[in-house]
Enzyme design. Sequence first.
Site, PDB file in Angstrom:
ATOM      1  N   LYS A   1       0.841  -1.200   0.000  1.00  0.00           N
ATOM      2  CA  LYS A   1       0.000   0.000   0.000  1.00  0.00           C
ATOM      3  C   LYS A   1       0.874   1.248   0.000  1.00  0.00           C
ATOM      4  CE  LYS A   1      -3.891  -1.881   2.713  1.00  0.00           C
ATOM      5  NZ  LYS A   1      -4.966  -1.642   1.731  1.00  0.00           N
TER       6      LYS A   1
ATOM      7  N   ARG B   1     -10.191 -11.631   2.034  1.00  0.00           N
ATOM      8  CA  ARG B   1     -11.029 -12.694   1.463  1.00  0.00           C
ATOM      9  C   ARG B   1     -10.332 -14.047   1.510  1.00  0.00           C
ATOM     10  NH1 ARG B   1     -11.355  -9.365  -4.076  1.00  0.00           N
ATOM     11  NH2 ARG B   1     -11.015  -7.733  -2.524  1.00  0.00           N
TER      12      ARG B   1
HETATM   13  N1  BES Z   1      -7.960  -3.841   4.400  1.00  0.00           N
HETATM   14  C1  BES Z   1      -8.188  -3.453   3.055  1.00  0.00           C
HETATM   15  C2  BES Z   1      -9.523  -2.733   2.867  1.00  0.00           C
HETATM   16  C3  BES Z   1      -9.695  -1.428   3.588  1.00  0.00           C
HETATM   17  C4  BES Z   1      -9.543  -0.237   2.903  1.00  0.00           C
HETATM   18  C5  BES Z   1     -10.077  -1.392   4.906  1.00  0.00           C
HETATM   19  C6  BES Z   1      -9.740   0.965   3.548  1.00  0.00           C
HETATM   20  C7  BES Z   1     -10.262  -0.197   5.551  1.00  0.00           C
HETATM   21  C8  BES Z   1     -10.106   0.984   4.877  1.00  0.00           C
HETATM   22  C9  BES Z   1      -8.195  -4.674   2.150  1.00  0.00           C
HETATM   23  O1  BES Z   1      -7.395  -5.725   2.560  1.00  0.00           O
HETATM   24  C10 BES Z   1      -7.696  -4.212   0.820  1.00  0.00           C
HETATM   25  O2  BES Z   1      -6.585  -3.753   0.761  1.00  0.00           O
HETATM   26  N2  BES Z   1      -8.518  -4.340  -0.223  1.00  0.00           N
HETATM   27  C11 BES Z   1      -8.163  -3.923  -1.515  1.00  0.00           C
HETATM   28  C12 BES Z   1      -8.666  -4.939  -2.500  1.00  0.00           C
HETATM   29  C13 BES Z   1      -8.128  -4.754  -3.890  1.00  0.00           C
HETATM   30  C14 BES Z   1      -6.648  -5.060  -3.912  1.00  0.00           C
HETATM   31  C15 BES Z   1      -8.861  -5.668  -4.816  1.00  0.00           C
HETATM   32  C16 BES Z   1      -8.796  -2.563  -1.777  1.00  0.00           C
HETATM   33  O3  BES Z   1      -9.919  -2.324  -1.317  1.00  0.00           O
HETATM   34  O4  BES Z   1      -8.162  -1.727  -2.411  1.00  0.00           O
HETATM   35 ZN    ZN Z   2      -5.370  -5.564   1.962  1.00  0.00          ZN
END
Ligand code: BES
Ligand code: ZN
Length: 508
Positions: A288, A362
Amino acid sequence: MKTELLFAPAATAQAELLAVFAADNSTSPDSSSSKEKDAKPEVGLLSADEVIRKAASYVLSTGEFKAEPNETLLLHAPEGLAATRLLIVGLGKAAKADPHAVRKGAGTAVRFAKPRGIRSLAILAPEGNFDAAQSTRSIAEGAILGDFDSDTYRTDRKDRSIQSLSIIVPASADKSAAETGLREGTIVAESQNFARTLINEPGNRMTPTILGQRAAEMAAEYGLKCEVHSTDKLRELKMGAFLSVAQGSDEPPALIVLTYGPADAPDGPVIGLVGKGITFDTGGISIKPADSMEKMKYDMAGGAAMIGAMRAIAQLKPNVKVIGIVCAAENMPSGKAVKPGDITFAMSGKSIEVLNTDAEGRMVLADGLHYSKQLGATHLIDAATLTGAVAIALGQINAGVFANDDETYRHFTSALETSGEKFWRLPLDDEYRDQIRSSIADIQNTGLTRYGGAINAAMFLKEFVGDTPWLHLDIAAMAWLDADKPWTAKGPSGVAVRSIVEWVRSYS
Ligand code: BES
Ligand code: ZN
Ligand code: ZN
């Protein structure tokens, strides 16, 4: 916070602050036009007590207090009252002054009192069309939730928590119903605050192992069975999806299993709760951006919600079996981390192409859901801070809910009527399945496109629940509040605890 019910005239309540509710009785649809702004509001005090009405009558006659939701007005040394201050709290339009408005109003009174160093509070249960049990429950919930603050690591922190709360109940009310309301509200709100405390901890103080310890301590205190497994057991269970997330971190994963089973539980449904417990989500190799990454300490909010819900269930003792599972891991990049393109096999036997290591929630839930069914769950619910996309879809007002079964969803909507939480249903049509079709494996862990990201994640989970009735709660946008609200502190919200508890109770 010590709580008690007081079946005595409000004027006799000995407290540093007595809060009473008021509503706007005018019938105009809103006060946006200038003409209506000038009109005097018809503020009605939600108390028949003559002494209170007299003490408030002058200031209410001025029209400066409009009884808007969570509006407050303070009177010092009110005449005729044993309390040293009288706080009038608005609930908004009379027609909308329901138990949910009362919950917020009680939270507002507490958060008004805290920074002023007030430690003892009395709140007058609203009179009129209010049920005593609902009122005492709402007030206890709102007050206890309002008492939470997240600044735990300030070395100069002053404990400003409210020490005692008296809820004043009209003499005409059903006393035992009022007692029940207070008891249930206290259990549920303290359990929600317990979840918030877990969520608030930073990643270095809340590893999967520590989360397992905290769950085990809670279980010992409230008589739940608790097992905490780690890498060896995950291998034995062939939880390849869960393991692929954990493998990049030096912190071992934790598979937390909490079991509640009343001795006389009927042969009916077995409820399976499954929570995402990523104690820190760096994104892994699909790392990230640095901006706001610190927020990802709350990526275990779904898991914490399940632990909080189990804590409440253990005390409320519904007549139904419940298995609570938390899949806890840290998502890190390292020489051992899972890489984009890697193939893993979930516990169910399905092969997964990992296209993005940041879609880790997931992965752990896939194995948690499958395992829950193997342990006998007949009805499933999961909660997860799963996608940023759910924030794009619904903003920070509603959390997302997905259901593969309408009857199960109906149970959930009736739970929401009690909990007062906002969830909005999103679709799971088969047509979305194309998004997660992989060219090399059974499925891939992200959608082909970025569109409908929250749905793609839910479709992925659906692959692992089969025909079992199931609800999926995507709480990513609601688990953390960026700013204070009049009735609650910024930081971890503890969203979903109350709704999960009520949903479980609906099967009792
Ligand atoms: N933990 C994140 C989702 C999240 C985002 C939680 C903002 C709280 C606040 C999750 O694991 C994630 O990173 N999801 C990705 C999925 C994508 C790579 C398909 C996302 O939402 O960008
Ligand atoms: Zn994530
Ligand atoms: Zn995550």
